[in-house]
Design a protein around this motif. Structure first.
Motif, short mmCIF file in Angstrom:
data_model
loop_
_atom_site.label_atom_id
_atom_site.label_comp_id
_atom_site.label_asym_id
_atom_site.label_seq_id
_atom_site.Cartn_x
_atom_site.Cartn_y
_atom_site.Cartn_z
N PRO A 1 -5.30 36.17 -12.84
CA PRO A 1 -5.41 36.86 -11.51
C PRO A 1 -6.24 35.62 -10.56
CG PRO A 1 -7.15 37.69 -13.35
CD PRO A 1 -6.26 36.47 -13.84
N THR B 1 -4.48 22.48 -14.93
CA THR B 1 -5.67 22.55 -15.22
C THR B 1 -6.22 24.06 -14.30
OG1 THR B 1 -7.56 21.40 -15.19
CG2 THR B 1 -6.44 21.33 -13.41
N GLY B 2 -6.88 24.80 -15.31
CA GLY B 2 -7.39 25.85 -14.40
C GLY B 2 -6.60 27.04 -14.38
N SER B 3 -5.28 27.08 -15.03
CA SER B 3 -4.47 28.06 -15.16
C SER B 3 -4.65 29.23 -16.32
CB SER B 3 -2.97 27.67 -15.34
OG SER B 3 -3.05 26.81 -16.60
N GLY B 4 -5.75 29.03 -17.02
CA GLY B 4 -6.13 30.13 -18.00
C GLY B 4 -5.85 29.84 -19.36
N LYS B 5 -5.34 28.53 -19.78
CA LYS B 5 -4.85 28.26 -21.20
C LYS B 5 -6.37 28.34 -21.98
CE LYS B 5 -4.27 23.93 -20.20
NZ LYS B 5 -4.59 24.07 -18.56
N THR B 6 -7.33 28.11 -21.65
CA THR B 6 -8.55 28.06 -22.72
C THR B 6 -9.10 29.53 -22.77
OG1 THR B 6 -9.42 25.99 -21.92
CG2 THR B 6 -10.72 27.45 -23.27
N TYR B 7 -8.79 30.24 -21.75
CA TYR B 7 -9.11 31.68 -21.44
C TYR B 7 -8.13 32.55 -22.71
CZ TYR B 7 -10.12 36.46 -19.47
OH TYR B 7 -10.26 37.62 -19.29
N ASN C 1 -11.33 22.73 -12.03
CA ASN C 1 -12.03 23.61 -12.70
C ASN C 1 -13.49 22.88 -13.37
OD1 ASN C 1 -12.56 25.33 -15.01
ND2 ASN C 1 -10.75 24.97 -16.04
N SER D 1 -12.95 22.02 -17.16
CA SER D 1 -11.79 21.66 -17.39
C SER D 1 -11.69 20.92 -18.80
CB SER D 1 -11.38 20.54 -16.41
OG SER D 1 -10.11 20.16 -16.71
N SER D 2 -10.95 21.53 -19.73
CA SER D 2 -10.78 20.47 -21.04
C SER D 2 -9.82 19.28 -20.96
CB SER D 2 -9.82 21.68 -21.88
OG SER D 2 -10.41 22.96 -21.93
N GLY E 1 -4.88 20.53 -19.58
CA GLY E 1 -3.99 20.62 -18.35
C GLY E 1 -3.29 19.56 -17.80
N ARG F 1 -15.57 34.68 -15.67
CA ARG F 1 -15.01 33.63 -15.45
C ARG F 1 -15.95 32.34 -15.34
NH1 ARG F 1 -14.62 35.64 -10.38
NH2 ARG F 1 -12.63 37.02 -10.62
N ARG G 1 -17.43 30.12 -20.69
CA ARG G 1 -16.42 29.69 -21.78
C ARG G 1 -16.77 30.52 -23.03
NH1 ARG G 1 -12.25 26.12 -21.56
NH2 ARG G 1 -12.28 26.22 -19.44
N1 LIG Z 1 -6.30 36.19 -17.28
C1 LIG Z 1 -7.47 35.81 -16.87
N2 LIG Z 1 -8.41 36.84 -16.38
C2 LIG Z 1 -9.58 36.56 -15.85
N3 LIG Z 1 -10.14 35.31 -15.53
C3 LIG Z 1 -9.23 34.35 -16.02
C4 LIG Z 1 -7.89 34.44 -16.60
N4 LIG Z 1 -7.43 33.20 -16.93
C5 LIG Z 1 -8.21 32.40 -16.51
N5 LIG Z 1 -9.27 32.96 -15.62
C6 LIG Z 1 -10.31 32.31 -15.27
O1 LIG Z 1 -10.07 31.19 -14.67
C7 LIG Z 1 -10.94 30.07 -14.80
C8 LIG Z 1 -9.88 28.81 -15.43
O2 LIG Z 1 -9.20 29.21 -16.69
P1 LIG Z 1 -9.35 28.16 -17.80
O3 LIG Z 1 -10.65 27.38 -18.02
O4 LIG Z 1 -9.27 28.96 -19.20
O5 LIG Z 1 -8.24 27.34 -17.62
P2 LIG Z 1 -7.56 26.08 -18.48
O6 LIG Z 1 -6.07 26.36 -18.06
O7 LIG Z 1 -7.90 26.23 -19.88
O8 LIG Z 1 -8.17 24.89 -17.47
P3 LIG Z 1 -8.20 23.24 -18.31
O9 LIG Z 1 -6.85 22.81 -18.38
O10 LIG Z 1 -8.85 22.50 -17.13
O11 LIG Z 1 -9.12 23.53 -19.40
C9 LIG Z 1 -11.79 30.25 -15.69
O12 LIG Z 1 -12.93 30.56 -15.14
C10 LIG Z 1 -11.17 31.62 -16.48
O13 LIG Z 1 -12.41 32.51 -16.99
#
Ligand SMILES: Nc1ncnc2c1ncn2[C@@H]1O[C@H](COP(=O)(O)OP(=O)(O)OP(=O)(O)O)[C@@H](O)[C@H]1O
Length: 620
Positions: free
Chosen positions: A26, A99-105, A209, A212-213, A245, A368, A371
């Motif tokens: 989102p 980065t920040g696209s939600g992989k870790t989430y 992010n 960021s991982s 990312g 959000r 972690r």
């Molecule tokens: N499906 C989702 N619903 C709600 N929030 C989300 C969702 N996906 C990601 N987010 C939020 O978006 C932000 C970035 O997500 P996340 O850290 O998972 O990205 P990432 O791809 O792992 O980044 P990086 O590669 O930099 O670690 C976080 O604050 C996370 O909580």
């Protein structure tokens, strides 16, 4: 520990294709809503930037839109994989995206919204509770950080320097000597171990992010499953991987250390790309050895093992280039469809300035921020996230007007602030007629103008952008006809902010820049000539324009050359020989175009070469 089917001598069936699913996260609170990326059924649609009445359509095994919750993905696509794993197949699930696209989430999750790892472990414990099976679960957790493998289950200060090494044993199995494997007896025990391991992971704040991982993290669950009735024991392993990312150093404003990290990240992601390509094309040689990541996965990716790639996408226009590249990485087949032109559709997808994300449990902001920081209290895995977008309150034109007015207000505020501050500081100096500082102010004004345009360009609809660009090009042409090349150039450059994909315009800018003399000697020679105002403008521009703007323009020009796919033009780029030019030509032919300069890496260029090309342009 390994699948009996993989014992030496056994003829392996053809490699399994990698199942690809996609998840679009989102919008975050600070992001503006737009409909550049849409999920429909099993397809992701993105606007074709060059023909805005068209969409590119990418289909996947499954697609999850902004409102999809963690349980949905787990139940639909992850849980079904556990059965073959319990029957002896190795499996790998990895999340890929910028980065920040939600992989870790997705892989790790948060405490209130657990992701794939905790859900998988909990499900395995539920299965363990069934009398038919007796399960023995152990886990290891590593990260690959700048091509060094770190054991996340041991404290950083006691870990071996230089990291762990990869070995290939009998039966072609991959193992890491001295890797910690921990037996887990309960889910609570797992949470404690996992919490500690997550803290050991290399993270650093980047601009995009905050958490960021910076490494690839691989949680490997080793499963020994004994059927209580037959007493048969089957071994298998399941890799759950949160990839680092891929990112654009320019956008993340990375420093030297972060750029070195990105180099390693992009190299290994490129290697992974090649392996995925080779597996999905059924090639006999799979280039596992090209990076630590792919080498580590050699016995789990391909062969008769099960693999699933989750493509994570950040929504919105500002991630367009990343989204385009990620989708093209994930699937080579894209279809083109004409966009439905219904007004109802257009207005229903536009939103007011800031979209409020509404969550059933009202805990999205916290989710959000957090972690996966497991507390000792038990977390339940039943919550379903659901984010609703508010219905539009205003018409498209009204909204656009508000955006423009707000932007104008904000920009005038900034402009006034800068001017007041500058004049306060500079007024005594002005009295001394300090020409150098006067020039600096002029360049600041020029900078504000450019910023204004680039900010506007970010929020306007494609149609408005095209109209604005057309008007600026017309103005530029009028100046060009009068031989006022400096004025023409600045109008062309402004137009470029609105239509950065326009290759013809990019070439025009290069031509005019080349046509305007920049050395002081040349300018002196022209002092008495009719073109002096143009020269003066341009030399002032070149001398004073801020580095990042120069760089931005240089990158746009290089991309226009690259995207022409014309080998003759590409050969003119510094450090690009025939072989490299052919690779780029082929790449453009297959992928349409490259939107980000550092994506030239995918055509085999190192960051150093890319930087060299950029420098050769910024130093024009
Ligand atoms: N499906 C989702 N619903 C709600 N929030 C989300 C969702 N996906 C990601 N987010 C939020 O978006 C932000 C970035 O997500 P996340 O850290 O998972 O990205 P990432 O791809 O792992 O980044 P990086 O590669 O930099 O670690 C976080 O604050 C996370 O909580």
């Amino acid at each position: 520990m390994y699948s009996p089917a993989q014992k030496r001598g056994k003829k392996l069936p053809p490699p399994q294709k990698i199942k690809v699913i996609c998840r679009v996260r989102p919008f975050l609170a600070e992001e503006l809503y737009d409909d550049t990326v849409m999920v429909e059924g099993n397809c992701v649609k993105i606007t074709n930037k060059r023909k805005t009445n068209e969409n590119f359509v990418y289909s996947f095994h499954s697609c999850y839109g902004m409102d999809a919750g963690q349980p949905e993905i787990f139940e639909n696509d992850v849980k079904p994989l556990l059965e073959p794993v319990l029957n002896g197949k190795n499996a790998t699930i990895f999340a890929y995206g910028v980065t920040g696209s939600g992989k870790t989430y997705t892989i790790q999750g948060t405490e209130t919204r657990p992701g794939i790892i905790p859900r998988t472990v909990q499900t395995l414990f539920e299965i363990k509770g069934l009398s038919k099976y007796s399960l023995d679960l152990r886990l290891s957790y590593i990260e690959i950080y700048k091509e060094v493998i770190n054991d996340l289950l041991v404290p950083r200060d006691t870990a071996p320097s230089g990291g762990l090494t990869i070995r290939q044993g009998f039966d072609n199995q991959i193992y890491l000597p001295n890797l910690t494997e921990k037996k887990i007896n309960t889910y609570e025990e797992f949470k404690k171990i996992f919490r500690g391991a997550c803290r050991n992971r290399s993270t650093a704040a980047t601009k995009l992010n905050i958490m960021s991982s910076r490494s690839h993290a691989d949680m490997c669950i080793y499963i020994s499953c004994t059927n209580n009735e037959t007493k048969n024991t089957i071994f298998s392993k399941l890799h759950l991987i949160d990839l680092a990312g891929s990112e654009d150093n320019r956008r993340t404003e990375n420093g030297k250390e972060r750029i070195a990290e990105s180099g390693a990240i992009n190299k290994s992601l490129f290697a992974l790309n090649q392996v995925v390509e080779a597996l999905n094309q059924g090639l006999s040689r799979i280039p596992y050895r090209d990076s630590k990541l792919t080498r580590l996965l050699q016995d789990s990716l391909g062969g008769e093992n099960i693999s699933m790639m989750i493509i994570n996408i950040s929504p919105g226009q500002s991630f367009y280039a990343d989204t385009y590249n990620t989708l093209n990485f994930a699937t080579r087949t894209k279809e083109i469809e004409n966009k439905p032109q219904s007004n109802h559709c257009a207005s229903s997808t536009r939103q007011p300035l800031k979209v409020k994300l509404v969550n059933e449990n009202n805990d999205l902001p916290e989710a959000r921020r957090q972690r996966f920081n497991l507390s000792s209290s038990t977390s339940t895995i039943s919550s379903t996230a659901s984010y609703e977008l508010r219905p539009p309150l205003l018409s498209k034109t009204e909204m656009e007007k508000i955006i423009e007015t707000k932007l104008d207000e904000k920009l005038s505020e900034i402009e006034d602030k800068i001017k007041t501050q500058s004049s306060q500081i500079l007024s005594p100096i002005f009295r001394k007629q300090n020409a150098k500082l006067k020039k600096r102010i002029e360049s600041l004004e020029y900078k504000i103008e450019l910023q204004k345009e680039s900010r506007l360009a970010n929020v306007l609809t494609p149609e408005t952008k095209t109209k604005t660009a057309r008007a600026l090009v017309a103005l530029a042409k009028a100046h060009e006809l009068k031989n006022e090349l400096g004025e023409a150039l600045s109008n062309y450059e402004s137009a470029f902010q609105y239509i950065p994909d326009n290759q013809k315009l990019g070439n025009k800018i290069i031509m005019i820049r080349d046509a305007i003399p920049t050395s002081s000697e040349e300018i002196n020679n022209l002092n008495a000539g009719s073109k002096i105002s143009a020269k003066d403008h341009h030399s002032r521009y070149l001398a004073n324009i801020a580095n990042d703007e120069r760089r931005k323009i240089a990158e746009a020009m290089i991309l226009s050359i690259v995207n022409s796919g014309d080998v003759k033009q590409i050969l003119k780029l510094k450090g690009v020989g025939k072989k490299r030019a052919d690779v780029i030509h082929q790449f453009i032919k297959e992928n349409g175009h490259i939107s980000e300069i550092y994506n030239l890496r995918y055509s085999g260029m190192s960051d150093k070469i890319i930087d060299g090309i950029i420098n050769s342009y910024t130093q024009l």
